[in-house]
Design an enzyme around this catalytic site. Structure first.
Site, PDB file in Angstrom:
ATOM      1  N   PHE A  73       0.821  -1.210   0.000  1.00  0.00           N
ATOM      2  CA  PHE A  73       0.000   0.000   0.000  1.00  0.00           C
ATOM      3  C   PHE A  73       0.859   1.266   0.000  1.00  0.00           C
ATOM      4  O   PHE A  73       0.397   2.314  -0.450  1.00  0.00           O
ATOM      5  CB  PHE A  73      -0.866   0.067   1.271  1.00  0.00           C
ATOM      6  N   ASN A  76       3.165   7.559  -2.193  1.00  0.00           N
ATOM      7  CA  ASN A  76       2.650   8.923  -2.210  1.00  0.00           C
ATOM      8  C   ASN A  76       1.500   8.915  -3.201  1.00  0.00           C
ATOM      9  O   ASN A  76       1.606   8.326  -4.277  1.00  0.00           O
ATOM     10  CB  ASN A  76       3.742   9.909  -2.618  1.00  0.00           C
ATOM     11  N   TYR A 141       1.669  10.996 -10.545  1.00  0.00           N
ATOM     12  CA  TYR A 141       1.167   9.965  -9.633  1.00  0.00           C
ATOM     13  C   TYR A 141       0.705   8.736 -10.422  1.00  0.00           C
ATOM     14  O   TYR A 141       1.168   7.616 -10.193  1.00  0.00           O
ATOM     15  CB  TYR A 141       0.018  10.535  -8.785  1.00  0.00           C
ATOM     16  N   ASN A 170     -11.996   5.937  -5.793  1.00  0.00           N
ATOM     17  CA  ASN A 170     -11.739   6.833  -4.650  1.00  0.00           C
ATOM     18  C   ASN A 170     -12.064   6.191  -3.302  1.00  0.00           C
ATOM     19  O   ASN A 170     -13.234   6.048  -2.946  1.00  0.00           O
ATOM     20  CB  ASN A 170     -12.530   8.131  -4.830  1.00  0.00           C
ATOM     21  N   HIS A 187      -8.138  15.434   0.417  1.00  0.00           N
ATOM     22  CA  HIS A 187      -9.249  14.646  -0.128  1.00  0.00           C
ATOM     23  C   HIS A 187     -10.601  15.289   0.174  1.00  0.00           C
ATOM     24  O   HIS A 187     -10.780  15.936   1.199  1.00  0.00           O
ATOM     25  CB  HIS A 187      -9.191  13.211   0.406  1.00  0.00           C
ATOM     26  N   ASP A 279      -6.484  16.792 -12.646  1.00  0.00           N
ATOM     27  CA  ASP A 279      -7.755  16.105 -12.356  1.00  0.00           C
ATOM     28  C   ASP A 279      -8.521  15.755 -13.634  1.00  0.00           C
ATOM     29  O   ASP A 279      -8.964  16.654 -14.344  1.00  0.00           O
ATOM     30  CB  ASP A 279      -8.678  17.017 -11.518  1.00  0.00           C
TER      31      ASP A 279
HETATM   32  N1  UDP Z   1     -11.883  18.274  -4.520  1.00  0.00           N
HETATM   33  C1  UDP Z   1     -12.465  19.491  -4.241  1.00  0.00           C
HETATM   34  N2  UDP Z   1     -12.190  20.083  -3.049  1.00  0.00           N
HETATM   35  C2  UDP Z   1     -11.364  19.514  -2.117  1.00  0.00           C
HETATM   36  C3  UDP Z   1     -10.787  18.267  -2.411  1.00  0.00           C
HETATM   37  C4  UDP Z   1     -11.060  17.674  -3.621  1.00  0.00           C
HETATM   38  O1  UDP Z   1     -13.206  20.046  -5.070  1.00  0.00           O
HETATM   39  O2  UDP Z   1     -11.140  20.101  -1.040  1.00  0.00           O
HETATM   40  C5  UDP Z   1     -12.193  17.593  -5.791  1.00  0.00           C
HETATM   41  C6  UDP Z   1     -10.975  17.237  -6.616  1.00  0.00           C
HETATM   42  O3  UDP Z   1     -10.579  18.307  -7.439  1.00  0.00           O
HETATM   43  C7  UDP Z   1     -11.492  16.019  -7.392  1.00  0.00           C
HETATM   44  C8  UDP Z   1     -12.467  15.355  -6.424  1.00  0.00           C
HETATM   45  O4  UDP Z   1     -12.827  16.375  -5.486  1.00  0.00           O
HETATM   46  O5  UDP Z   1     -12.203  16.440  -8.520  1.00  0.00           O
HETATM   47  C9  UDP Z   1     -11.880  14.181  -5.671  1.00  0.00           C
HETATM   48  O6  UDP Z   1     -10.622  14.594  -5.162  1.00  0.00           O
HETATM   49  P1  UDP Z   1      -9.807  13.768  -4.094  1.00  0.00           P
HETATM   50  O7  UDP Z   1      -8.575  14.557  -3.777  1.00  0.00           O
HETATM   51  O8  UDP Z   1     -10.705  13.414  -2.942  1.00  0.00           O
HETATM   52  O9  UDP Z   1      -9.466  12.402  -4.829  1.00  0.00           O
HETATM   53  P2  UDP Z   1      -8.700  12.108  -6.229  1.00  0.00           P
HETATM   54  O10 UDP Z   1      -9.804  11.858  -7.225  1.00  0.00           O
HETATM   55  O11 UDP Z   1      -7.826  13.261  -6.567  1.00  0.00           O
HETATM   56  O12 UDP Z   1      -7.916  10.879  -5.946  1.00  0.00           O
END
Ligand code: UDP
Length: 322
Positions: A73, A76, A141, A170, A187, A279
């Site tokens: 697991f 980063n 990533y 997610n 997150h 994203d």
């Molecule tokens: N997001 C957001 N505000 C936050 C954190 C995340 O709008 O404070 C959005 C982010 O841009 C993505 C989605 O929520 O579109 C999920 O982001 P997260 O970081 O939880 O997971 P990821 O999909 O990046 O692994």
């Protein structure tokens, strides 16, 4: 079975270790605590504090554990950070992983289970996304995880290692005991719940001009106990394979915020911000293969249930593991 778990002090790893210990397995956790927490390690597991980049430490720890399976697991895992510090991602996720794969081969480990990600696909040509989609990551990533998938494919081919690759969508939710606590939280769900707890004034919405019905990004949220269950099934099965793990349903950032409002009963203030680099607009899994081949059946497929378990954990642990 003796099982060696890297990142067992992290969010997903902690719940998997708990599940392993509940099932009576003998677990060694290897973690550098850069992201994880000592308090997140199930007390029934043995703990080794070391870094995957310390090759000798990894070789010794895997050998001493006597493990027949390695579950990896540790990584980063922040898209945004990877866009500003790619070196960290390639060093830790690829070079660090290589030390672990070598240690597994040297110690005669039979099975290697790897936490990969839907970020290896990049923006998909179609959703829901199955495992046959081309992998074209758009951030370091996702690229680093894809590179390590390739390493493992060759190790399967050349060293006979049994390799199971899980591509998570997610991860969210919590068990009774273990939940999500990052020192710097990026997150969505924990950030929204911080507002509900009164620990933050608002949550940012990153991007409101995506080609989605409400303009915000769509993701497929999957409960960490269900992720853990898929790993348990893979441990029992003597076969290699690649599996997506998600619920097959996408929720926009605004829908997640509305769900958190409903569950917590709190009003969540939002501030609309520009897009976060890296994203993709929409990521939704087809996990049909995991259902059919592993017999995997999620216990918490609804976003409500996922958020409810997260909210319950955050209420009981307002300071996380601090
Ligand atoms: N997001 C957001 N505000 C936050 C954190 C995340 O709008 O404070 C959005 C982010 O841009 C993505 C989605 O929520 O579109 C999920 O982001 P997260 O970081 O939880 O997971 P990821 O999909 O990046 O692994």
């Amino acid at each position: 079975m003796k099982v060696f778990v890297t990142g067992g002090a992290g969010y997903i790893g902690s719940v998997f270790v708990e599940t392993l210990c509940d099932a009576g397995h003998e677990v060694t956790v290897f973690d550098n605590l850069s992201e994880g927490h000592r308090g997140a390690v199930d007390p029934r597991a043995k703990f080794v504090l070391a870094d995957l980049n310390d090759r000798n430490a990894v070789l010794a720890a895997v050998r001493d554990s006597g493990a027949k399976a390695v579950v990896h697991f540790a990584a980063n895992a922040l898209v945004g950070e990877s866009m500003t510090n790619p070196s960290k991602y390639f060093r830790n996720n690829v070079a660090g992983g290589l030390n672990l794969a070598d240690a597994a081969v040297a110690a005669g480990v039979r099975k290697f289970i790897f936490s990969s990600t839907c970020a290896t696909y990049g923006p998909p040509d179609r959703v829901p996304m199955d495992e046959s989609l081309p992998q074209r990551p758009i951030n370091p990533y996702g690229e680093s995880k894809l590179m390590f998938e390739s390493v493992l494919r060759w190790y399967r081919e050349l060293h006979g290692l049994e390799v199971v690759i899980f591509r998570y969508f997610n991860a969210a939710g919590a068990s009774e005991q273990f939940g999500e606590h990052h020192r710097i939280e990026t997150h969505l769900i924990p950030n929204v719940l911080k507002v509900a707890l009164g620990q933050a004034s608002h949550v940012s919405i990153f991007g409101t001009d995506y080609p989605t019905p409400d303009g915000t990004c769509i993701r497929d949220y999957i409960h960490i106990a269900d992720l853990a269950q898929a790993h348990m099934l893979a441990l029992q099965r003597g076969k290699s394979g690649v599996f997506n793990l998600g619920n097959g349903e996408g929720f926009s950032v605004r829908e997640v915020i509305a769900t958190c409002e409903r569950i917590s009963g709190a009003k969540i203030s939002v501030v609309e911000q520009p897009r976060r680099p890296g994203d993709p607009p929409r990521l939704v899994a087809s996990a049909t293969k995991a259902h059919q081949e592993l017999g995997w059946k999620p216990r918490f497929p609804s976003l409500e249930d996922i958020v409810r378990t997260a909210w319950s954990w955050h209420q009981k642990h307002p300071g996380g593991y601090a």
